[in-house]
Design an enzyme around this catalytic site. Structure first.
Site, PDB file in Angstrom:
ATOM      1  N   ARG A   1       0.750  -1.062   0.017  1.00 38.69           N
ATOM      2  CA  ARG A   1       0.036   0.014  -0.034  1.00 38.69           C
ATOM      3  C   ARG A   1       0.649   1.314  -0.145  1.00 38.69           C
ATOM      4  O   ARG A   1       0.076   2.210   0.033  1.00 38.69           O
ATOM      5  CB  ARG A   1      -1.086   0.041   1.119  1.00 38.69           C
ATOM      6  CG  ARG A   1      -2.206  -1.097   1.041  1.00 38.69           C
ATOM      7  CD  ARG A   1      -3.150  -0.538   1.761  1.00 38.69           C
ATOM      8  NE  ARG A   1      -2.853  -0.519   3.239  1.00 38.69           N
ATOM      9  CZ  ARG A   1      -3.655   0.077   4.381  1.00 38.69           C
ATOM     10  NH1 ARG A   1      -5.083   0.228   4.101  1.00 38.69           N
ATOM     11  NH2 ARG A   1      -3.393   0.199   5.323  1.00 38.69           N
ATOM     12  N   ASP A   2       2.137   1.246  -0.370  1.00 39.52           N
ATOM     13  CA  ASP A   2       2.780   2.560  -0.202  1.00 39.52           C
ATOM     14  C   ASP A   2       4.031   2.300  -1.200  1.00 39.52           C
ATOM     15  O   ASP A   2       5.107   2.889  -0.862  1.00 39.52           O
ATOM     16  CB  ASP A   2       3.365   2.965   1.103  1.00 39.52           C
ATOM     17  CG  ASP A   2       3.554   4.494   1.188  1.00 39.52           C
ATOM     18  OD1 ASP A   2       3.092   5.010   0.190  1.00 39.52           O
ATOM     19  OD2 ASP A   2       4.479   4.765   2.293  1.00 39.52           O
ATOM     20  N   ILE A   3       4.096   1.605  -2.291  1.00 41.24           N
ATOM     21  CA  ILE A   3       5.009   1.437  -3.162  1.00 41.24           C
ATOM     22  C   ILE A   3       4.988   3.099  -3.909  1.00 41.24           C
ATOM     23  O   ILE A   3       4.129   3.386  -4.488  1.00 41.24           O
ATOM     24  CB  ILE A   3       4.572   0.406  -4.477  1.00 41.24           C
ATOM     25  CG1 ILE A   3       4.499  -0.952  -3.595  1.00 41.24           C
ATOM     26  CG2 ILE A   3       5.776   0.368  -5.398  1.00 41.24           C
ATOM     27  CD1 ILE A   3       5.739  -1.564  -3.164  1.00 41.24           C
TER      28      ILE A   3
ATOM     29  N   THR B   1      -0.214   7.287  -0.133  1.00 44.13           N
ATOM     30  CA  THR B   1       0.750   8.348  -0.534  1.00 44.13           C
ATOM     31  C   THR B   1      -0.122   9.050  -1.889  1.00 44.13           C
ATOM     32  O   THR B   1      -0.029   8.361  -2.892  1.00 44.13           O
ATOM     33  CB  THR B   1       2.236   8.158  -1.097  1.00 44.13           C
ATOM     34  OG1 THR B   1       2.680   7.713   0.449  1.00 44.13           O
ATOM     35  CG2 THR B   1       2.861   9.337  -1.419  1.00 44.13           C
TER      36      THR B   1
END
Length: 282
Positions: A134-136, A176
């Site tokens: 969930r935050d690549i 993000t």
């Protein structure tokens, strides 16, 4: 704020502390361990969500991938401000992709394909383990001196076998802006799976090849970036020399509608492995 002198007393096996900018719920330090060599020490701040901390620590332990830094030790200790949780992990030599892009500009097609190959390897292992990163984004990908890519920071990780810790009433989920797909940032929990990470990976690869994220460039704030992702598609990659099959893969990974996107990470990773073999990317 964590005092380095105090840390040195608590961790006598560590030396040469260097503080990094704090991220989310934790302070992060580079250090040297007597037997493990270069390491990263993460100290979770007092008042941080304990369940999120546990999940951040557990995520890389679940994921069987050599491209995730190994957790070497973890524990808790009493600090002047109360009990804190910490973990020590192996440090990967190199720089994060965000800094690399800032310092050197766009990446070559071969470099971008290698990053896609390696990140998808991690995400395929995560999919098997039931974990969504969930935050690549460029800041969470380390590029080693040999050009290999590593995925770090599971602070937003979603464990699909566990109840979500984000309130269902929340308008937005952890993300993000500019990288997360619509279903993630609008907190559509039942729709969030590995395809969210595919979307973010595709945006990251576009940024590698074009030097900018079109969902973020020129925006005045995160809400504008989120709105762009709702209303516009990621442009097709137009970098010189980029194989059409790779362009098609990134397009399939970043479609706005979930049911139009690549069906799962395993599918995209297999596609990428075939491309890599055809173009001698390892």
């Amino acid at each position: 704020m964590i005092n380095i002198s105090w840390l040195q007393q608590q961790f006598p096996d560590l030396s040469s502390f260097v503080a990094l900018p704090p991220t989310g719920q934790k302070s992060v330090f580079l250090a040297s361990h007597k037997t493990d060599g270069d390491v990263v020490l993460k100290v979770f701040l007092r008042g941080a969500d304990r369940e999120r901390i546990i999940r951040e620590i557990d995520a890389p332990l679940k994921i069987k991938s050599p491209r995730v830094p190994q957790i070497l030790d973890k524990g808790s200790l009493a600090s002047p401000s109360g009990n804190i949780i910490w973990l020590r992990e192996r440090r990967i030599a190199g720089s994060n992709l965000k800094d690399t892009l800032s310092a050197h500009g766009k990446r070559s097609v071969d470099a971008a394909m290698r990053i896609a190959l390696h990140v998808l390897e991690v995400l395929e292992a995560a999919e098997i383990a039931g974990v969504v990163h969930r935050d690549i984004k460029p800041g969470n990908i380390i590029i080693a001196p040999d050009g290999s890519a590593w995925v770090i920071d599971f602070g937003f990780a979603r464990h699909l076998d566990l109840d979500s810790v984000t309130s269902s009433a929340a308008a937005f989920a952890p993300c993000t802006p500019g990288y997360a797909p619509v279903e993630q940032f609008t907190n559509q929990k039942t729709d969030v799976d590995g395809r969210a990470d595919l979307f973010a990976t595709g945006v990251t690869i576009y940024e590698c090849l074009h030097g900018e994220n079109p969902f973020v460039k020129g925006t005045k704030g995160p809400l504008e970036a989120l709105d762009r992702i709702k209303k516009t598609a990621l442009p097709r990659i137009s970098a010189t020399g980029c194989p059409s099959e790779f362009v098609d893969l990134i397009d399939a990974m970043t479609r706005g509608k979930l049911d139009h996107r690549a069906p799962n990470v395993a599918y995209a990773s297999k596609w990428m492995r075939e491309l890599a073999a055809a173009h001698n990317i390892v």
